[in-house]
Design an enzyme around this catalytic site. Sequence first.
Site, PDB file in Angstrom:
ATOM      1  N   ASN A  76       4.974  -0.463  -0.062  1.00  0.00           N
ATOM      2  CA  ASN A  76       5.074  -1.171   1.215  1.00  0.00           C
ATOM      3  C   ASN A  76       3.920  -2.161   1.293  1.00  0.00           C
ATOM      4  OD1 ASN A  76       5.153  -1.978   3.860  1.00  0.00           O
ATOM      5  ND2 ASN A  76       4.611   0.022   4.731  1.00  0.00           N
ATOM      6  N   LYS A 127       3.372  -4.379   3.472  1.00  0.00           N
ATOM      7  CA  LYS A 127       2.973  -4.721   4.845  1.00  0.00           C
ATOM      8  C   LYS A 127       2.843  -6.243   4.985  1.00  0.00           C
ATOM      9  CE  LYS A 127       1.043  -0.170   5.163  1.00  0.00           C
ATOM     10  NZ  LYS A 127       0.181   0.782   5.836  1.00  0.00           N
ATOM     11  N   HIS A 152       8.508   2.779  10.444  1.00  0.00           N
ATOM     12  CA  HIS A 152       7.133   2.966   9.967  1.00  0.00           C
ATOM     13  C   HIS A 152       6.217   3.162  11.177  1.00  0.00           C
ATOM     14  CE1 HIS A 152       3.201   2.081   8.288  1.00  0.00           C
ATOM     15  NE2 HIS A 152       3.715   2.441   7.134  1.00  0.00           N
ATOM     16  N   GLU A 166       3.474   1.957  11.936  1.00  0.00           N
ATOM     17  CA  GLU A 166       2.920   0.720  12.513  1.00  0.00           C
ATOM     18  C   GLU A 166       3.954   0.042  13.406  1.00  0.00           C
ATOM     19  OE1 GLU A 166       1.642  -0.873   8.752  1.00  0.00           O
ATOM     20  OE2 GLU A 166       0.182   0.753   8.641  1.00  0.00           O
ATOM     21  N   GLU A 218       4.806  10.611   6.611  1.00  0.00           N
ATOM     22  CA  GLU A 218       3.540   9.874   6.601  1.00  0.00           C
ATOM     23  C   GLU A 218       2.696  10.282   7.807  1.00  0.00           C
ATOM     24  OE1 GLU A 218       3.926   6.015   4.179  1.00  0.00           O
ATOM     25  OE2 GLU A 218       4.491   5.536   6.215  1.00  0.00           O
ATOM     26  N   GLY A 224      -3.720   4.276   5.452  1.00  0.00           N
ATOM     27  CA  GLY A 224      -4.741   3.234   5.387  1.00  0.00           C
ATOM     28  C   GLY A 224      -6.154   3.720   5.677  1.00  0.00           C
ATOM     29  N   SER A 265      -2.414   6.926   2.116  1.00  0.00           N
ATOM     30  CA  SER A 265      -3.548   6.878   1.198  1.00  0.00           C
ATOM     31  C   SER A 265      -3.255   7.474  -0.186  1.00  0.00           C
ATOM     32  CB  SER A 265      -4.777   7.544   1.830  1.00  0.00           C
ATOM     33  OG  SER A 265      -5.181   6.834   2.997  1.00  0.00           O
ATOM     34  N   GLY A 323      -1.574   0.378   0.623  1.00  0.00           N
ATOM     35  CA  GLY A 323      -2.670  -0.364   0.007  1.00  0.00           C
ATOM     36  C   GLY A 323      -2.627  -0.405  -1.522  1.00  0.00           C
TER      37      GLY A 323
HETATM   38  P1  PGA Z   1      -1.426   3.458   2.702  1.00  0.00           P
HETATM   39  O1  PGA Z   1      -0.108   3.139   3.559  1.00  0.00           O
HETATM   40  O2  PGA Z   1      -0.949   3.890   1.334  1.00  0.00           O
HETATM   41  O3  PGA Z   1      -2.187   2.179   2.681  1.00  0.00           O
HETATM   42  O4  PGA Z   1      -2.128   4.564   3.409  1.00  0.00           O
HETATM   43  C1  PGA Z   1       1.046   3.909   3.437  1.00  0.00           C
HETATM   44  C2  PGA Z   1       2.126   3.386   4.334  1.00  0.00           C
HETATM   45  O5  PGA Z   1       1.794   2.871   5.426  1.00  0.00           O
HETATM   46  O6  PGA Z   1       3.315   3.443   4.008  1.00  0.00           O
END
Ligand code: PGA
Length: 255
Positions: free
Chosen positions: A9, A11, A94, A96, A166, A172, A213, A235
Amino acid sequence: MRKPLVAGNWKMNKTIAETRDLVFTMSMKLRKIEGVEKVICPPFMSLMAASALLEGSGIGLGAQNMHWEEKGAFTGEVSPAMVKELCGYVILGHSERRSYFGETDQTVNRKLLAAQAMDLVPIVCVGETLEQYESKLTREIVSAQTSQSLRDVAPAYAPRMIVAYEPVWAIGTGKASNGPEANDVVKDVIRPALAELFGNETAQAIRVLYGGSVTSANADEFFSQPDIDGALVGGASLKIDEFVAITKAAASTEA
Ligand code: PGA
């Protein structure tokens, strides 16, 4: 048998030009890895460029969101048919989207039913916030999110869906959950909620990813868990060597 899947992803990262560079190099390495389904999800603006580069690579392309309506006066939105022209997958709900853009289990469900109508493979995200985690509400929250976001799906489509667990506090932050704890949520909360909706056999067939993460350093810990079938990577999916290493780790778990 559930085939492992790793999805990146991106983002709101990478311009079209940057996407071309990243996809070009990444796909050379990813295409050699077998035994794992690979998906990348760049921003809408970059999907066309990525799709051209991924043709014939065996690497799937996904959108990060879409609207549920077919078309019309929804300024700034993208329809299921528009996504389908370029993508096989779509991330829905998601955290976010839920926290910054007001998405709820109800809107996620409408999007999921629209994905079903378009025959897109959805990656539906669920997970508790830090506050809910600390209040020991994880099970209650994740169970409700799963049953409400995934309701009314046709039995024939259900096994194609992908769920991503998640924990919001792990996204993140560099503070991933740990393998056994995440596996317990999938085994004791998500699969039973899926079984309630679709029956036990289908619940066992639906792939459930872990996200939050994930890096090449902790990927094995999650992939070695019996109920975790891959990862949704944020990330680390923007770093070629990291994403390739995570994908390789998932491939090696295929039985
Ligand atoms: P992250 O994000 O690996 O940066 O923690 C995961 C996600 O939001 O799908």
